[in-house]
Write a protein that holds these residues in place. Sequence first.
Motif, PDB file in Angstrom:
ATOM      1  N   LEU A   1       0.823  -1.205   0.000  1.00 48.30           N
ATOM      2  CA  LEU A   1       0.000   0.000   0.000  1.00 48.30           C
ATOM      3  C   LEU A   1       0.859   1.258   0.000  1.00 48.30           C
ATOM      4  O   LEU A   1       0.529   2.249  -0.658  1.00 48.30           O
TER       5      LEU A   1
ATOM      6  N   ASN B   1     -11.218   1.807  -2.796  1.00 50.77           N
ATOM      7  CA  ASN B   1     -10.434   2.953  -2.347  1.00 50.77           C
ATOM      8  C   ASN B   1      -9.780   2.665  -1.009  1.00 50.77           C
ATOM      9  O   ASN B   1     -10.454   2.247  -0.059  1.00 50.77           O
TER      10      ASN B   1
ATOM     11  N   LEU C   1       1.926   1.793  -3.417  1.00 49.84           N
ATOM     12  CA  LEU C   1       0.843   2.260  -4.273  1.00 49.84           C
ATOM     13  C   LEU C   1       0.283   3.618  -3.853  1.00 49.84           C
ATOM     14  O   LEU C   1      -0.707   4.087  -4.433  1.00 49.84           O
ATOM     15  N   ARG C   2       0.881   4.237  -2.875  1.00 56.98           N
ATOM     16  CA  ARG C   2       0.378   5.513  -2.385  1.00 56.98           C
ATOM     17  C   ARG C   2       0.264   6.528  -3.535  1.00 56.98           C
ATOM     18  O   ARG C   2       1.176   6.672  -4.345  1.00 56.98           O
ATOM     19  N   ASP C   3      -0.880   7.210  -3.591  1.00 53.51           N
ATOM     20  CA  ASP C   3      -1.156   8.239  -4.605  1.00 53.51           C
ATOM     21  C   ASP C   3      -1.193   7.672  -6.023  1.00 53.51           C
ATOM     22  O   ASP C   3      -0.984   8.404  -6.996  1.00 53.51           O
ATOM     23  N   LYS C   4      -1.470   6.389  -6.142  1.00 49.66           N
ATOM     24  CA  LYS C   4      -1.484   5.758  -7.454  1.00 49.66           C
ATOM     25  C   LYS C   4      -2.814   5.050  -7.709  1.00 49.66           C
ATOM     26  O   LYS C   4      -3.589   4.797  -6.783  1.00 49.66           O
ATOM     27  N   ARG C   5      -3.008   4.698  -8.976  1.00 41.62           N
ATOM     28  CA  ARG C   5      -4.198   3.957  -9.388  1.00 41.62           C
ATOM     29  C   ARG C   5      -3.759   2.690 -10.114  1.00 41.62           C
ATOM     30  O   ARG C   5      -3.015   2.745 -11.094  1.00 41.62           O
TER      31      ARG C   5
ATOM     32  N   THR D   1      -5.139   5.744  -2.622  1.00 42.18           N
ATOM     33  CA  THR D   1      -4.921   4.695  -3.615  1.00 42.18           C
ATOM     34  C   THR D   1      -6.256   4.118  -4.052  1.00 42.18           C
ATOM     35  O   THR D   1      -7.141   3.875  -3.226  1.00 42.18           O
TER      36      THR D   1
ATOM     37  N   TYR E   1      -4.162   5.985   1.945  1.00 43.35           N
ATOM     38  CA  TYR E   1      -3.028   5.958   1.019  1.00 43.35           C
ATOM     39  C   TYR E   1      -3.333   6.701  -0.284  1.00 43.35           C
ATOM     40  O   TYR E   1      -2.486   6.748  -1.173  1.00 43.35           O
TER      41      TYR E   1
END
Length: 428
Positions: A140, A188, A143-147, A194, A192
């Motif tokens: 996580l 969601n 993957l922070r600030d990601k899609r 994310t 994060y």
Amino acid sequence: MAKKQQAFPGSWWLVGSTFHYIAIFGFTILLTIALYYWNREGRLLQKSGLITSSYVEIRGSVPTNCSISISHQEKKKCNLFSGRWVYDKKSLPPYKDRNCTFMFDDLACEKYGRKDLNYQYWRWQPDDCDLPKFDAKALLNKLRDKRLVFVGDSLNRNQWVSFICLIESSIPSSFKSRVLKGNLYRFNAKEYNTSIDFYWSPLLVESNSDDPANHHLNERIVRLQSIEKHAKNWTDADILVFNSYLWWKVPTLKVLSESFETPNPVYKQVESRKCYKMALHTWSRWVIKHVNPSKTRMFWISMSPTHSVASNWGMPGDRKCYNETQLIAKEQLRGSETDPQMMRMTEWTIENLKAKGLKVDLLNITRLSEYRKDGHPTIYRKLWRPLTKDQLANPINYADCTHWCLPGVPDVWNQMLYAYLISDTDNI
């Protein structure tokens, strides 16, 4: 000793002959070693590609508490796809279906009455390394600030649900949510920033099967050059995980050049493999045009095997995976339900993109999953339609031998995806 020495001094012919035999003996040893390692890595290894070389041999039989091994082409420092299934009741399962908040009921086999739970206790052990332990919080943070978006069919949804179940227990309940809206399923992780999504697009290109709820139609119609309708929903993704295979497993498809709204449309009947090749071409053109390789990471999940033809593992052909609780132990297994030609098309497309500077990592889950006839829901799932009398009389008729119970095989696919994501700091 003196008599033995008298036989050799000055006898150059004997020295030469001895050297000759030593050379032959040494060459024989080297040849034996070379053949050993050739067999160890698999007789069908090829110079390039992960899929076309994936037909392998099992080493040994598979009692319940033992393992099976496959061989495959090496990848980087460790080939994650070459290994064995190991029965492990100490560290597995990673979650229980009832405890996963976002489980789908068509995958919750234990909840729906399956008593034999051995399918939950098999982990994948690569030959030359260990898969990294799945650390949800580390992932996580990665993957922070990601899609991240899974794009494809119900097998990709199967993997997406597994992915959510593997991470959601590490997120407080007030910081996670799931929204299902049309083709887009969104999870969601608010803390994060994310989102981990699934987008229903079973043929990647536009088709009459694009409705995620109403897609069981008598005929499949595709617009092979139209992908933007779907792609606009995942163009902004940082990580894309594609699959597309199962929905092409029909003899022919109807190809439509106009839009679906065109009155009196004209269709052309085309062999399915040709359609698949054209769809891959459309997808690759979209990748070339829209994907920034410095921003977006791409994966392709190879075909997920089905187990609807029991003759593949030496049983009567009219049987399926119903009541199967053991792994397949058949040597030189070649499942008749997978298509090598489609495998090669996928491999060629990915290699062509690579030559253009666009990297797509191919996760070859096909062969390792081929042995898991024990892992399907069969009758242990929520049924969306009432059963007929014939189905009730013979459960084999409605046994699901395509999708996978959770926890189960797709968790391994995600552990492999995790290994790529957590280690590849340059691309994420």
